[in-house]
Motif scaffolding. Structure first.
Motif, PDB file in Angstrom:
ATOM      1  N   ARG A  29      46.264 -44.673 -82.412  1.00  0.00           N
ATOM      2  CA  ARG A  29      47.574 -44.601 -81.752  1.00  0.00           C
ATOM      3  C   ARG A  29      48.690 -44.382 -82.773  1.00  0.00           C
ATOM      4  N   GLN A  30      48.618 -45.114 -83.889  1.00  0.00           N
ATOM      5  CA  GLN A  30      49.676 -44.993 -84.894  1.00  0.00           C
ATOM      6  C   GLN A  30      49.647 -43.636 -85.576  1.00  0.00           C
ATOM      7  N   ARG A  31      48.446 -43.080 -85.786  1.00  0.00           N
ATOM      8  CA  ARG A  31      48.377 -41.743 -86.371  1.00  0.00           C
ATOM      9  C   ARG A  31      49.064 -40.723 -85.468  1.00  0.00           C
ATOM     10  N   ARG A  32      48.971 -40.954 -84.161  1.00  0.00           N
ATOM     11  CA  ARG A  32      49.558 -40.014 -83.204  1.00  0.00           C
ATOM     12  C   ARG A  32      51.056 -40.218 -83.028  1.00  0.00           C
ATOM     13  N   ARG A  33      51.542 -41.398 -83.373  1.00  0.00           N
ATOM     14  CA  ARG A  33      52.941 -41.723 -83.084  1.00  0.00           C
ATOM     15  C   ARG A  33      53.879 -41.513 -84.265  1.00  0.00           C
ATOM     16  N   LEU A  34      53.377 -41.051 -85.390  1.00  0.00           N
ATOM     17  CA  LEU A  34      54.180 -41.051 -86.604  1.00  0.00           C
ATOM     18  C   LEU A  34      55.025 -39.801 -86.816  1.00  0.00           C
ATOM     19  N   GLN A  35      55.227 -38.998 -85.762  1.00  0.00           N
ATOM     20  CA  GLN A  35      55.951 -37.757 -85.997  1.00  0.00           C
ATOM     21  C   GLN A  35      57.383 -37.975 -86.451  1.00  0.00           C
ATOM     22  N   ILE A  36      58.062 -38.962 -85.904  1.00  0.00           N
ATOM     23  CA  ILE A  36      59.468 -39.209 -86.285  1.00  0.00           C
ATOM     24  C   ILE A  36      59.533 -39.704 -87.729  1.00  0.00           C
ATOM     25  N   ILE A  60      47.949 -36.682 -88.949  1.00  0.00           N
ATOM     26  CA  ILE A  60      49.011 -36.722 -87.942  1.00  0.00           C
ATOM     27  C   ILE A  60      49.100 -35.363 -87.271  1.00  0.00           C
ATOM     28  N   GLN A  61      48.168 -35.113 -86.341  1.00  0.00           N
ATOM     29  CA  GLN A  61      48.094 -33.781 -85.752  1.00  0.00           C
ATOM     30  C   GLN A  61      49.366 -33.390 -85.012  1.00  0.00           C
ATOM     31  N   TYR A  62      49.830 -34.239 -84.105  1.00  0.00           N
ATOM     32  CA  TYR A  62      50.988 -33.876 -83.296  1.00  0.00           C
ATOM     33  C   TYR A  62      52.219 -33.676 -84.169  1.00  0.00           C
ATOM     34  N   ALA A  63      52.330 -34.522 -85.214  1.00  0.00           N
ATOM     35  CA  ALA A  63      53.477 -34.406 -86.116  1.00  0.00           C
ATOM     36  C   ALA A  63      53.497 -33.058 -86.808  1.00  0.00           C
TER      37      ALA A  63
END
Length: 470
Positions: free
Chosen positions: A93-100, A119-122
């Motif tokens: 979850r944290q890997r996915r949420r770190l974009q900001i 961090i794929q989405y980032a």
């Protein structure tokens, strides 16, 4: 927040007061049937392993309580492995949420988090932001920003239509990838330093941005949730990023209808994106269209075959009317009945479908193991979890209803169930294809999700039994 048995879904998905013609939902929270917060938490072991059997059964009986709907959907769609622990899921979850954090730290030049995290989405969002900085700016565009030849559009209407004071994005030096200068007296603009975009992939992506914006402002506009600019821009951002990474499909109309519930149910943008991405893995074939075929053509063909086996008279009647290709069911299959049900009922229908279709191998299909030993371990885990399959999937396995493309989706049998319920009217009143479309359009807002799923299950059993004999 628990609102008691019998509470309508409208109390969670508030409709704007002026929208008086919105279909009412039939879904009700029922004690003893609906998957409650307590029942959901009780299904986890102390380490975080989820025994998904009982939740699946409960979802089929009465849906999911809206307060936990988002987190349950993440499991139903295969975002998380039920065999994972709380700690393992938190790391994902944290890997996915770190974009900001990623964008902030890179601006500060303090560390290079790309080397530290997966961090794929980032990464994807950052790529999109660099190509067109409106992504992630809290705004969005609704007018074309580039020509098919890759030239930036200098039409003043772009500036006027997307002015910030109207609550939409504007192509400015700060937030839209072009340095526009505006003359207050004439409201004209000129591109300053904008070069022709030569990369065909980038051109194709930028051509879709305004269509995404147009669809975003039309999606679920009866809901109070989308009165907020930040929610509209979040929906636009996710669809823009998805269009960039899925080069085969890109963006097509209808995707905003599938993504919208994820935005509403999951507060974090990265969580919503991954839930939508997992759903698209199932449905992306629906949006693959060529000059000679539509994306759902295979499902329409299967629907025709099912109807022909189960109800030859109805199939013959539809063929006589010119509806033998079943294109009248295109919309139902494309966006999973979003237009035929109220917002609350469509969510209820989706989660029942996913619970019935649930396959414990979903996670292993989505997350490729790195080594041979992990692959073997994954296969063992999958074999042990067969009893955790949803009721629809168990029926497919029992009857060997698998081919190279997998079993038929339950949505095909749902449409067959609707046709069965409307058979009398179709046979007596339909004198042309327009009549068929009108009769089916009249079901909007009047369908019962539980009844439709029950009917689909019955038809599936009957069809598999007959297909096995032949």
């Amino acid at each position: 927040m628990w609102r008691g048995p019998g509470a309508p879904a409208e109390s969670f998905y508030q409709v704007r007061p002026e929208c008086t013609d919105v279909p009412k939902t039939h879904f009700r929270i029922k004690a003893g049937r609906t998957l409650s917060v307590r029942r959901w938490h009780a299904a986890f072991a102390p380490e975080g392993y989820l025994d998904i059997c009982k939740p699946l059964s409960r979802i089929h009986r009465g849906g999911i309580h809206p307060s936990i709907r988002g987190e349950v959907w993440e499991f139903l769609l295969g975002c998380y492995d039920p065999g994972s622990t709380f700690d393992e899921r938190e790391q994902i979850r944290q890997r996915r949420r770190l974009q900001i954090l990623l964008l902030y730290l890179e601006k500060k030049k303090s560390i290079n988090p790309i080397n530290s995290f997966r961090i794929q989405y980032a990464r994807w969002k950052k790529e999109c932001c660099q190509m067109f900085p409106a992504v992630g700016s809290g705004r969005f565009v609704t007018a074309p920003v580039i020509t098919e030849d890759g030239l930036p559009i200098q039409d003043p209407l772009v500036l006027l239509e997307t002015a910030p004071e109207k609550g939409q994005a504007i192509a400015t030096q700060e937030n839209a990838g072009a340095d526009f200068k505006t003359r207050d007296s004439s409201r004209t603009n000129t591109a300053n330093g904008m070069e022709k975009v030569k990369d065909k992939k980038v051109v194709q992506w930028m051509l879709t941005l305004h269509q995404i914006g147009l669809d975003v402002v039309r999606t679920d506009r009866t809901l109070v949730f989308y009165e907020k600019q930040e929610n509209l821009s979040k929906l636009w951002d996710i669809l823009a990023v998805y269009a960039w990474i899925d080069t085969d499909v890109g963006y097509c109309q209808g995707m905003s209808d599938l993504c919208s519930p994820m935005i509403i149910l999951l507060e974090d943008e990265a969580d919503a994106f991954w839930c939508f991405e997992r759903l698209m893995r199932r449905l992306r074939g629906n949006f693959r269209c060529t000059d000679s075929s539509v994306g759902v053509e295979a499902q329409l063909s299967n629907l025709a075959a099912i109807t022909q086996v189960l109800d030859p008279k109805l199939h013959q009647h539809l063929e006589t009317l010119g509806g033998g290709d079943y294109l009248f069911a295109f919309r139902m299959l494309m966006v999973l009945f979003r237009r035929e049900f109220s917002f609350g009922d469509s969510l209820y229908l989706w989660e029942m479908m996913w619970a019935l279709e649930y396959d414990p191998g979903l996670y292993f299909m989505y997350e490729e193991p790195k080594s041979a030993s992990e692959k073997a371990e994954g296969s063992k885990g999958k074999a042990k979890s067969i009893r955790h399959c949803g009721k629809y999937e168990r029926e497919n396995m029992k009857n060997g209803a698998r081919n190279s493309e997998g079993p038929l989706p339950i949505s095909v049998f749902l449409v067959a169930s609707v046709l069965k319920d409307k058979k009398s009217k179709l046979m007596q009143e339909a004198r042309g294809l327009d009549d068929v479309v009108k009769i089916l359009n009249d079901i909007t807002g009047n369908l019962d999700a539980k009844k439709a799923c029950t009917g689909a299950m019955k038809l599936q059993k009957k069809y598999l039994r007959k297909a096995k004999k032949t």
